[in-house]
Design a protein around this motif. Sequence first.
Motif, short mmCIF file in Angstrom:
data_model
loop_
_atom_site.label_atom_id
_atom_site.label_comp_id
_atom_site.label_asym_id
_atom_site.label_seq_id
_atom_site.Cartn_x
_atom_site.Cartn_y
_atom_site.Cartn_z
N ARG A 39 -2.38 15.62 48.53
CA ARG A 39 -0.99 15.16 48.63
C ARG A 39 -0.36 15.52 49.97
NH1 ARG A 39 1.53 13.92 43.83
NH2 ARG A 39 3.51 14.79 44.53
N ALA A 40 -0.92 16.54 50.63
CA ALA A 40 -0.40 16.93 51.94
C ALA A 40 -1.06 16.15 53.08
CB ALA A 40 -0.61 18.43 52.15
N LEU A 41 -1.92 15.20 52.75
CA LEU A 41 -2.63 14.38 53.74
C LEU A 41 -3.50 15.23 54.67
CD1 LEU A 41 0.03 11.69 54.77
CD2 LEU A 41 -1.89 11.44 53.19
N VAL A 42 -4.06 16.31 54.14
CA VAL A 42 -4.95 17.16 54.94
C VAL A 42 -6.32 16.50 55.04
CG1 VAL A 42 -6.13 19.39 55.04
CG2 VAL A 42 -3.73 19.27 54.32
N ALA A 43 -6.81 16.36 56.25
CA ALA A 43 -8.13 15.78 56.48
C ALA A 43 -8.83 16.61 57.56
CB ALA A 43 -8.01 14.33 56.93
N PRO A 44 -9.52 17.70 57.16
CA PRO A 44 -10.12 18.59 58.16
C PRO A 44 -11.27 17.97 58.94
CG PRO A 44 -10.77 19.24 55.94
CD PRO A 44 -9.71 18.19 55.79
N SER A 45 -11.88 16.92 58.43
CA SER A 45 -12.99 16.28 59.13
C SER A 45 -13.20 14.89 58.56
CB SER A 45 -14.27 17.11 58.98
OG SER A 45 -14.78 17.00 57.66
N TRP A 46 -14.20 14.20 59.05
CA TRP A 46 -14.53 12.88 58.52
C TRP A 46 -15.51 12.96 57.35
CZ3 TRP A 46 -18.19 9.76 62.30
CH2 TRP A 46 -19.32 10.52 62.61
N ASP A 47 -15.94 14.17 56.97
CA ASP A 47 -17.03 14.31 56.01
C ASP A 47 -16.68 13.78 54.62
OD1 ASP A 47 -18.44 15.44 58.04
OD2 ASP A 47 -18.27 17.50 57.33
N LEU A 48 -15.46 13.98 54.16
CA LEU A 48 -15.11 13.49 52.83
C LEU A 48 -15.26 11.98 52.76
CD1 LEU A 48 -14.05 13.99 49.98
CD2 LEU A 48 -11.71 13.86 50.89
N GLY A 49 -14.84 11.28 53.79
CA GLY A 49 -15.02 9.84 53.82
C GLY A 49 -16.49 9.44 53.82
N ILE A 50 -17.30 10.18 54.56
CA ILE A 50 -18.74 9.91 54.61
C ILE A 50 -19.36 10.02 53.23
CG2 ILE A 50 -20.94 10.88 55.41
CD1 ILE A 50 -19.51 11.48 58.07
N PHE A 51 -19.07 11.13 52.54
CA PHE A 51 -19.67 11.32 51.22
C PHE A 51 -19.09 10.35 50.20
CE2 PHE A 51 -20.74 15.52 53.04
CZ PHE A 51 -22.12 15.49 52.80
N ALA A 52 -17.83 9.98 50.36
CA ALA A 52 -17.25 8.99 49.45
C ALA A 52 -17.97 7.66 49.58
CB ALA A 52 -15.75 8.83 49.73
N GLU A 53 -18.28 7.25 50.82
CA GLU A 53 -19.02 6.00 51.00
C GLU A 53 -20.43 6.09 50.41
OE1 GLU A 53 -17.38 3.32 54.62
OE2 GLU A 53 -18.86 4.82 55.18
N ALA A 54 -21.08 7.24 50.59
CA ALA A 54 -22.43 7.41 50.06
C ALA A 54 -22.44 7.34 48.54
CB ALA A 54 -23.02 8.73 50.54
N VAL A 55 -21.54 8.10 47.90
CA VAL A 55 -21.50 8.11 46.44
C VAL A 55 -21.04 6.76 45.89
CG1 VAL A 55 -20.47 9.24 44.43
CG2 VAL A 55 -21.18 10.60 46.38
N GLN A 56 -20.15 6.09 46.61
CA GLN A 56 -19.75 4.74 46.20
C GLN A 56 -20.96 3.81 46.18
OE1 GLN A 56 -15.98 2.21 47.30
NE2 GLN A 56 -17.42 2.03 48.98
N ALA A 57 -21.82 3.92 47.19
CA ALA A 57 -23.04 3.11 47.21
C ALA A 57 -23.94 3.45 46.03
CB ALA A 57 -23.78 3.32 48.53
N TYR A 58 -24.08 4.75 45.73
CA TYR A 58 -24.89 5.14 44.58
C TYR A 58 -24.30 4.58 43.28
CZ TYR A 58 -27.63 8.52 47.31
OH TYR A 58 -28.49 9.12 48.21
N ARG A 460 -0.51 10.61 64.58
CA ARG A 460 -0.51 12.06 64.52
C ARG A 460 -1.90 12.64 64.25
NH1 ARG A 460 4.90 13.26 60.80
NH2 ARG A 460 6.26 11.70 61.78
N SER A 461 -2.88 11.80 64.09
CA SER A 461 -4.22 12.28 63.80
C SER A 461 -4.79 13.05 64.99
CB SER A 461 -5.16 11.12 63.46
OG SER A 461 -6.51 11.56 63.37
N TYR A 462 -5.47 14.15 64.69
CA TYR A 462 -6.09 14.93 65.77
C TYR A 462 -7.22 14.16 66.46
CZ TYR A 462 -9.56 16.00 62.13
OH TYR A 462 -10.50 15.90 61.13
N ALA A 463 -7.65 13.06 65.87
CA ALA A 463 -8.71 12.25 66.48
C ALA A 463 -8.31 11.70 67.83
CB ALA A 463 -9.11 11.11 65.54
N TRP A 464 -7.00 11.59 68.06
CA TRP A 464 -6.52 10.99 69.31
C TRP A 464 -6.19 12.03 70.38
CZ3 TRP A 464 -7.98 6.31 68.86
CH2 TRP A 464 -7.90 5.65 67.64
N GLY A 465 -6.37 13.29 70.06
CA GLY A 465 -6.16 14.34 71.06
C GLY A 465 -4.76 14.43 71.60
#
Length: 500
Positions: A39-58, A460-465
């Motif tokens: 709910r706080a929109l915390v995203a420490p890395s891209w890993d959650l998205g990666i695993f979500a795509e993998a498990v979605q494929a499974y 505001r994403s840290y991805a843009w430095g």
Amino acid sequence: MRGPDRLAVGRVVATWWLPTVIACAVGALYVFYSVAQWRALVAPSWDLGIFAEAVQAYSRFEAPIVPIKGPGYNLLGDHFHPILALLGPVYRLFPSALTLLVVQDVLIAASVLPVARLAQRLLGRGGALLVGFAYGLGWGLQGAVGAQFHEVCVAVPLLALGGVAFVERRWGACMAWLAPLVLVKEDLGLTVFMAGLAITWRARGEGRPAVLRGLAYALFGIVAFVVTVKLLLPAMNPAGTWAYSLDGSATGAGTPMGGSTAAREVPSLWDILTTPSVKLATLLVLLAGAGFVGASSPWFALVLPTLAWRFAGSVDTYYVWDSWHYNAVLVPIAACSLLDVINRWLAPERAAVGDDVDSEDDAPASPTRGRRAGAWAVACVPALSLAITASALPLWQLPTLTEDPRMAAAQGALDAVPEGASVETDTTLLARLVPWREVYWVGTTGTMDTPPEYVVVDVRSYAWGGQQVDAESWASAAHPGHSYETVYAKQGFRVARRTS
């Protein structure tokens, strides 16, 4: 129900109710934390998205192709974790990255059950409370929850169950619980190897067949590791390599963002252990988690492979103790090593046969007061360590995890990207966009002939430095020959749609 049946049920309830309560309390706290993060929109890395795509494929009975890593990227060429296919049915019922966070919390909580149960057998209900909570809220488990979902969460209950079986000298159960580790992550084959050696050493007085079984199990672990890193991973990696070898190529080789770095010399043993100095802090916290005396248990040797690849590696985050998921597998090993020593202190004859005792009142021949006092003293060490380090761990930040005021704007950005569309985005909404869409991370689409239909940017994403980024202009510049138009802009979220 007959009298003996009621007696058996009553004994099971008496045995398991407190460990279950402890596990549920730990799980509820972690789920509360994960939902607060979400709910706080915390995203420490891209890993959650990666695993979500993998498990979605499974969940669709497909290979784990993860566009976030690059077009057509098979995640089994990154790390070897086919056991995640078991999460496919759960994701199919609840298609959200939040599902993975809750699953991780439940798996960690489940690992508390056997550990608290063994502590109760050795030290009574007070021991179950002390050891169960100190373990369940342990540094490495908190770090894993704070870092969000990673495959190693599946290893945590397996290591806890296997460690308890080791303490109770149930060799077959120990081997059975640990065998699936080779399907959780490639390096855990080495952990299985060390478990085989530990079993061999502990069972050496039980005759030649017991020793041979332990050695055969150790061989299974090392063979699984070699086959995985030399054959399976290179076969599925786009660069034909193991992307995380210790020669310095731990940069996600085989992805458009990665590639291998120049080979480097493996540092000396002294440098491996002491440079940078944060490694010493990691070792100290690990030893404290084992009550220090746990390091004398043969089971503690299982930490060596994980420490070796981390400390000899070239990535700074491998060395830390207070964040990320790298320490998760160490916590159950340390806890079971401590309980192994306590078990042998309190009743050497019980340690030899693995008798089951539920509380202090049920204990066999009473150990000396000195031994029991010593057992309680070392059992307090992990809790004391946790108290000292609590302010540096993720749960300490829980009161600050309030709902982001931009949540409604974020949902508007998600709604602006229709189901079935391809979309390129930064880290903030990466995992949230995954269900029903083909999601790419910014910078991994350079080789595509036709770029994604949508680009979603959080300024505001840290991805843009810290740079000011506009979705329309960025997308047009990143994909020459194609133009985009802004279709949504609110509170820092920008959505642009490809028009040509």
